[in-house]
Scaffold this motif. Structure first.
Motif, PDB file in Angstrom:
ATOM      1  N   THR A   9      31.313 -30.448  -4.598  1.00  7.36           N
ATOM      2  CA  THR A   9      32.056 -30.860  -3.411  1.00  7.36           C
ATOM      3  C   THR A   9      33.545 -30.514  -3.489  1.00  7.36           C
ATOM      4  O   THR A   9      34.349 -31.061  -2.746  1.00  7.36           O
ATOM      5  CB  THR A   9      31.896 -32.373  -3.173  1.00  7.36           C
ATOM      6  OG1 THR A   9      32.599 -33.089  -4.206  1.00  7.36           O
ATOM      7  CG2 THR A   9      30.452 -32.791  -3.170  1.00  7.36           C
ATOM      8  N   ARG A  12      34.993 -29.741  -0.165  1.00  5.86           N
ATOM      9  CA  ARG A  12      34.942 -30.756   0.891  1.00  5.86           C
ATOM     10  C   ARG A  12      35.640 -32.036   0.436  1.00  5.86           C
ATOM     11  O   ARG A  12      36.723 -32.357   0.918  1.00  5.86           O
ATOM     12  CB  ARG A  12      33.495 -31.022   1.313  1.00  5.86           C
ATOM     13  CG  ARG A  12      33.354 -31.761   2.660  1.00  5.86           C
ATOM     14  CD  ARG A  12      33.565 -33.254   2.550  1.00  5.86           C
ATOM     15  NE  ARG A  12      32.617 -33.894   1.640  1.00  5.86           N
ATOM     16  CZ  ARG A  12      32.759 -35.150   1.226  1.00  5.86           C
ATOM     17  NH1 ARG A  12      33.784 -35.902   1.627  1.00  5.86           N
ATOM     18  NH2 ARG A  12      31.876 -35.666   0.365  1.00  5.86           N
ATOM     19  N   GLU A  43      29.270 -27.688  -0.899  1.00  5.15           N
ATOM     20  CA  GLU A  43      29.689 -28.399   0.316  1.00  5.15           C
ATOM     21  C   GLU A  43      31.132 -28.022   0.644  1.00  5.15           C
ATOM     22  O   GLU A  43      32.015 -28.091  -0.214  1.00  5.15           O
ATOM     23  CB  GLU A  43      29.569 -29.904   0.091  1.00  5.15           C
ATOM     24  CG  GLU A  43      29.773 -30.735   1.350  1.00  5.15           C
ATOM     25  CD  GLU A  43      29.545 -32.216   1.075  1.00  5.15           C
ATOM     26  OE1 GLU A  43      28.577 -32.764   1.622  1.00  5.15           O
ATOM     27  OE2 GLU A  43      30.327 -32.809   0.302  1.00  5.15           O
ATOM     28  N   GLY A  49      34.538 -34.423   6.829  1.00  5.17           N
ATOM     29  CA  GLY A  49      33.344 -33.846   7.423  1.00  5.17           C
ATOM     30  C   GLY A  49      33.610 -33.072   8.693  1.00  5.17           C
ATOM     31  O   GLY A  49      34.765 -32.867   9.109  1.00  5.17           O
ATOM     32  N   ASP A  64      36.434 -25.907  10.943  1.00  8.59           N
ATOM     33  CA  ASP A  64      35.173 -25.908  10.197  1.00  8.59           C
ATOM     34  C   ASP A  64      34.463 -24.566  10.361  1.00  8.59           C
ATOM     35  O   ASP A  64      33.941 -24.009   9.385  1.00  8.59           O
ATOM     36  CB  ASP A  64      34.251 -27.017  10.708  1.00  8.59           C
ATOM     37  CG  ASP A  64      34.834 -28.405  10.531  1.00  8.59           C
ATOM     38  OD1 ASP A  64      35.393 -28.671   9.453  1.00  8.59           O
ATOM     39  OD2 ASP A  64      34.726 -29.216  11.464  1.00  8.59           O
ATOM     40  N   LEU A  83      29.210 -31.793   5.504  1.00  4.36           N
ATOM     41  CA  LEU A  83      29.047 -33.239   5.658  1.00  4.36           C
ATOM     42  C   LEU A  83      29.247 -33.597   7.127  1.00  4.36           C
ATOM     43  O   LEU A  83      30.134 -33.046   7.796  1.00  4.36           O
ATOM     44  CB  LEU A  83      30.090 -33.981   4.816  1.00  4.36           C
ATOM     45  CG  LEU A  83      30.004 -35.515   4.840  1.00  4.36           C
ATOM     46  CD1 LEU A  83      28.967 -35.991   3.824  1.00  4.36           C
ATOM     47  CD2 LEU A  83      31.358 -36.151   4.531  1.00  4.36           C
ATOM     48  N   LEU A  84      28.431 -34.503   7.623  1.00  8.44           N
ATOM     49  CA  LEU A  84      28.579 -34.984   9.000  1.00  8.44           C
ATOM     50  C   LEU A  84      28.552 -36.504   9.001  1.00  8.44           C
ATOM     51  O   LEU A  84      27.588 -37.106   8.525  1.00  8.44           O
ATOM     52  CB  LEU A  84      27.474 -34.422   9.896  1.00  8.44           C
ATOM     53  CG  LEU A  84      27.600 -34.722  11.398  1.00  8.44           C
ATOM     54  CD1 LEU A  84      26.940 -33.614  12.216  1.00  8.44           C
ATOM     55  CD2 LEU A  84      26.970 -36.067  11.771  1.00  8.44           C
TER      56      LEU A  84
END
Length: 336
Positions: A9, A12, A43, A49, A64, A83-84
């Motif tokens: 990650t 992110r 990610e 996100g 994004d 990620l959402l």
């Protein structure tokens, strides 16, 4: 022994550490290094996100979609992941990045609010995406409650469900208990995402594997919110010592941090992640790192200790959106 799948990650969660200012070239260089090292899922995007850019969460250097298009073109093996958070990211946002090359999504909710993810998980599955249910702040709920929420995500179609230690507040035995409980009741695999506020991220990740987790998270040199995430290279080294199978090469993942990420951080004049008194008390209290500045301001206003404010907020199980409690708690402490 079971093979563990690793999600990195850095691009992110680690985005918080660079104020979401990764350039497209930064993203591509780091993603290529992670991919070449054998990371299974990478990610990327704004730290909060999809669609996270705002006055509240901060504006990234690129959208994004720009990040996704840049990284999708350089990956050879890893699943490009986003990620959402329902209410921040929209299904339309997910569709746009899927068309640009995203292969997986992690749909994240507070640990007791899995129901808000139903339409997003179902939509992701219809899009053909590998879909993860991500239960944040899992230290705030019992194993029974976490299972109830995990079963909702499973019923919506999630391929994996995560016990997520967003505040770095969990102890190894707690991680084992909660992951093992989910593993014994779910049909889908279980994952664990840890933060290092108490210095336990690697130990907790290994404990999660021992409890049955098949998916673990890390970030290069531990880059991430709070005291940072589980350092991917340290986790890989420990997994190797334990003879736990994984796809990641140790030397390559060490080089990704040392030779690729650290020069980028130095160019951005950003410090390396480390434990400090702030991150420690956040983990001890079990609250979001974003509470720290507000707690300090309230403590100064009412002449109390910010640490006491944070601990009381932890006892009240305060979450994001309940920052108004900070003033109330500081006032109550001042009048004791």
């Amino acid at each position: 022994m079971r093979k563990v799948m690793l999600t990195d990650t850095t691009l992110r969660d680690g985005s918080h550490s660079v104020s979401h200012q990764y350039s497209l070239e930064d993203m591509k260089k780091i993603a290529m290094a992670l991919d070449e090292a054998g990371i299974d899922l990478i990610e990327i995007g704004h730290g909060d996100g999809l669609n996270g850019q705002s006055l509240n969460y901060g504006f990234a250097a690129h959208t994004d979609l720009e990040y996704v298009k840049a990284v999708a073109g350089v990956l050879k093996n890893a699943k490009l992941t986003v990620l959402l958070v329902p209410g921040i990211g929209l299904i339309e946002d997910l569709e746009a990045v899927r068309e640009a090359g995203v292969k997986a999504v992690r749909v994240a909710t507070h640990v007791t609010e899995a129901d808000v993810a139903e339409q997003h998980i179902k939509a992701a599955k219809k899009m053909g995406l590998f879909t993860v249910g991500f239960l944040m702040m899992s230290h705030m709920a019992s194993k029974e409650i976490i299972l109830q929420e995990a079963q909702k995500m499973e019923s919506y179609g999630a391929d994996v469900v995560y016990v997520t230690d967003s505040a770095g507040a969990m102890l190894p035995d707690e991680v084992f208990e909660k992951v093992a409980y989910l593993k014994s009741h779910l049909k889908v695999p279980v994952g664990h995402h840890s933060h290092n506020n108490l210095g336990l991220a690697v130990a907790n990740s290994v404990k999660a594997y021992e409890a049955g987790a098949d998916y673990l998270d890390g970030s290069l040199i531990g880059l991430g919110a709070g005291a940072g995430n589980c350092p991917t290279e340290a986790l890989v080294a420990v997994l190797e010592r334990l003879d736990i199978p994984k796809n990641v090469d140790l030397y390559s993942i060490i080089d990704a941090g040392d030779k690729v990420l650290i020069p980028i951080l130095e160019a951005h004049q950003k410090p390396l992640p480390r434990m400090n008194s702030d991150s420690l008390i956040i983990g001890y209290a079990g609250v979001y790192s974003s509470f720290m500045l507000h707690a300090r301001n309230a403590a100064n206003r009412f002449g109390v200790d910010a640490r006491d404010v944070l601990i009381e907020l932890g006892k009240k199980k305060a979450v994001g959106g309940q920052e108004d409690w900070i003033i109330e708690v500081a006032h109550q402490l001042a009048n004791k």
